[in-house]
Design an enzyme around this catalytic site. Structure first.
Site, mmCIF file in Angstrom:
data_model
loop_
_atom_site.group_PDB
_atom_site.id
_atom_site.type_symbol
_atom_site.label_atom_id
_atom_site.label_comp_id
_atom_site.label_asym_id
_atom_site.label_seq_id
_atom_site.Cartn_x
_atom_site.Cartn_y
_atom_site.Cartn_z
ATOM 1 N N ARG A 294 0.935 -1.111 0.400
ATOM 2 C CA ARG A 294 -0.013 -0.209 -0.019
ATOM 3 C C ARG A 294 0.979 1.415 -0.131
ATOM 4 O O ARG A 294 2.160 1.474 1.139
ATOM 5 C CB ARG A 294 -1.094 -0.275 0.974
ATOM 6 C CG ARG A 294 -2.058 -0.713 0.955
ATOM 7 C CD ARG A 294 -2.888 -1.489 2.211
ATOM 8 N NE ARG A 294 -3.688 -1.778 2.541
ATOM 9 C CZ ARG A 294 -5.122 -2.421 3.234
ATOM 10 N NH1 ARG A 294 -5.283 -1.733 4.219
ATOM 11 N NH2 ARG A 294 -5.423 -3.850 3.073
ATOM 12 N N ARG A 309 2.266 0.600 10.408
ATOM 13 C CA ARG A 309 1.494 1.143 9.015
ATOM 14 C C ARG A 309 2.827 1.138 7.906
ATOM 15 O O ARG A 309 3.296 2.160 8.333
ATOM 16 C CB ARG A 309 0.803 2.725 8.930
ATOM 17 C CG ARG A 309 -0.205 3.035 7.630
ATOM 18 C CD ARG A 309 -0.994 4.653 7.588
ATOM 19 N NE ARG A 309 -1.285 4.382 8.900
ATOM 20 C CZ ARG A 309 -2.952 3.939 9.042
ATOM 21 N NH1 ARG A 309 -3.552 4.000 8.006
ATOM 22 N NH2 ARG A 309 -3.101 3.787 10.166
ATOM 23 N N GLU A 381 -6.731 -0.834 15.816
ATOM 24 C CA GLU A 381 -6.950 -2.062 14.656
ATOM 25 C C GLU A 381 -6.640 -3.289 13.966
ATOM 26 O O GLU A 381 -5.020 -2.992 13.725
ATOM 27 C CB GLU A 381 -7.290 -1.668 13.512
ATOM 28 C CG GLU A 381 -7.869 -2.018 12.452
ATOM 29 C CD GLU A 381 -8.122 -1.219 10.878
ATOM 30 O OE1 GLU A 381 -8.171 -2.171 9.787
ATOM 31 O OE2 GLU A 381 -8.365 -0.173 11.332
ATOM 32 N N SER A 384 -10.652 -6.075 10.081
ATOM 33 C CA SER A 384 -12.095 -5.363 9.515
ATOM 34 C C SER A 384 -12.554 -5.492 9.062
ATOM 35 O O SER A 384 -11.905 -6.848 7.842
ATOM 36 C CB SER A 384 -10.744 -5.039 8.963
ATOM 37 O OG SER A 384 -12.597 -3.194 8.859
ATOM 38 N N ARG A 423 0.913 -6.616 12.325
ATOM 39 C CA ARG A 423 -0.021 -6.042 13.576
ATOM 40 C C ARG A 423 0.111 -6.934 14.923
ATOM 41 O O ARG A 423 0.319 -7.118 15.581
ATOM 42 C CB ARG A 423 -1.127 -5.434 13.483
ATOM 43 C CG ARG A 423 -0.978 -4.628 12.569
ATOM 44 C CD ARG A 423 -1.931 -3.423 12.556
ATOM 45 N NE ARG A 423 -1.734 -1.982 11.713
ATOM 46 C CZ ARG A 423 -1.979 -1.171 11.425
ATOM 47 N NH1 ARG A 423 -3.925 -0.582 11.970
ATOM 48 N NH2 ARG A 423 -2.619 -0.099 11.067
#
Length: 459
Positions: A294, A309, A381, A384, A423
């Site tokens: 990403r 991130r 988070e 999701s 994560r």
């Protein structure tokens, strides 16, 4: 993508859904633009059909005139057919242009929220559903994962920056093995107990594959692309803006761009693109452990320290393909599967339902699972899980046929992290840290770590 016929027949619901999402520009102006284009398109199609019908009738009449030796009438009819040919070509070009304009509009509209989604402009309106586990207490000030990993000599951001730039990391030794152990544990759990089939998908995909799951065109700046050295031998697909169905067009110019997947959701969901699946095969559940890429164009300045991130990370993804009647129950089931990973790792977490203003573009309802990070003193988070309804299916032309039914229906698609491996590594480091800087290995991971029970500084 939303159905233009549904929008036409449910204008009030359409406006409410976009207003609840905080959609800009004002939905009223967008709706007028859509309806105007739709009316022009339908008028153009009708004119084209009328011209084609008249051409066919005139062509038959030419034969009759010639049979009756009426050469003047035959000549008049031939001139009319020639004029109609030009009119039809112009009409087809006009229809294609209006199709594209309407498709471009529809492709930029997000999915509409389910009725039970909390309404709000951002994450402040999210609703906590449950907390599981108690955050650990420490007799010392807990460190963040980056401090722990660097002190162990097993997490190297400096070398990664030299190799690739910011937002990359090099994991070494026991930490590299711990990341692999986490992924293997998750895959084993999902395939042996949760009914998912493991897939090893391509990491590079075409434009239409990215379009199918709504990464394109809206989120192009968040993606990494690459050029092929030679043009593809298969033309891309086009989408009928009226039905949302994908149609083949040999006239479409060949494209030479491939995209690195931002999530395995992209290739996994597209497994059913252009297919008609037998209802008896649904729900279909698949999982994959892949790298994800990403650009994080919309996250400049956020979480620049550590592994939270990154431009490249790994994730175990869950995807389900269902009938409309199954999707709500499947959403709850998928979320429970992701939660079970954290339960077995002994990591405290909470599950929230996202508000209308915080949901992803393709989702109609989303549950976020947030894991406790002692170093940050906050829940972050880690998964999701979203129900997209038929939003992606329309973009992919993914359908199913019920038993003994002639007509097909669009499937429903769901996706969720099962879970984000990087994560999870962060959460293990922070929750299982000891004062001397070492990290205990969670019980369920020990078989995957070759019996290693504690990660200590590399010699």
């Amino acid at each position: 993508m939303l159905d233009i016929r549904w929008i036409r027949d449910n204008q009030g619901v359409f406006l409410k859904g976009l207003n609840d999402r905080g959609f800009e520009p004002p939905p009223e102006a967008l709706l007028k633009q859509i309806l105007d284009l739709d009316e022009q398109r339908r008028a153009a199609i009708q004119q084209l059909q009328d011209a084609q019908a008249r051409r066919n009738a005139a062509s038959k009449d030419i034969g009759k005139a010639k049979a009756g030796k009426d050469e003047a009438e035959a000549k008049r009819l031939m001139d009319e057919v020639a004029a109609l040919k030009t009119k039809i070509q112009d009409g087809e070009e006009k229809e294609r242009d209006l199709d594209k304009q309407l498709l471009d509009l529809l492709a930029g509209i997000p999915n509409l929220p389910a009725d039970d989604v909390p309404i709000g402009v951002d994450e402040k309106a999210n609703v906590e559903l449950r907390k599981v586990g108690t955050p650990p207490t420490f007799s010392f000030q807990p460190k963040q994962h980056s401090e722990i990993g660097e002190a162990l000599g097993l997490m190297d951001f400096e070398t990664a920056a030299k190799l690739s730039g910011a937002r990359f990391v090099v994991l070494k030794g026991a930490l590299a093995r711990l990341e692999r152990a986490l992924a293997q544990f998750m895959l084993d759990l999902h395939t042996t107990e949760n009914g998912y089939t493991e897939i090893n998908p391509p990491l590079l995909v075409r434009d239409d594959t990215m379009f199918g799951t709504a990464q394109l065109p809206k989120f192009q700046d968040d993606q990494f692309s690459m050029r092929r050295s030679s043009p593809p031998d298969v033309p891309p697909d086009e989408v009928d803006p009226t039905t949302g169905a994908v149609v083949k067009s040999a006239a479409t110019p060949l494209r030479d761009t491939l995209w690195l997947i931002p999530t395995a959701e992209v290739p996994l969901t597209n497994l059913v693109r252009d297919d008609i699946t037998d209802e008896t095969k649904l729900p279909m559940r698949v999982t994959a452990w892949t790298p994800c890429f990403r650009a994080e164009a919309g996250a400049a300045g956020r979480d620049t320290r550590g592994m939270i991130r990154q431009h490249q990370f790994s994730k175990v993804e869950l995807v389900s393909i269902t009938t409309p009647e199954q999707s709500q129950e499947e959403h709850e089931r998928m979320t429970a599967c992701a939660e079970e990973v954290l339960k077995r790792l002994g990591l405290p977490f909470r599950t929230i339902v996202l508000s209308t203003g915080d949901m992803g573009f393709a989702a109609k309802k989303t549950y976020d699972i947030e894991v406790w990070l002692p170093g940050q003193g906050a829940y972050r988070e880690i998964s999701s899980c979203s129900n997209c309804g038929d939003f992606q299916a329309r973009r992919m032309n993914a359908r199913y046929r019920a038993k003994e039914a002639k007509a097909t229906q669009f499937v429903h698609t769901l996706n969720g992290s099962g879970i984000a491996v990087g994560r999870a590594l962060i959460a293990v480091l922070e929750n299982y840290q000891d004062e001397d800087g070492s990290v205990r290995v969670p019980e369920v991971l020990k078989p995957y770590m070759g019996g290693i029970e504690r990660i200590e500084r590399a010699p």
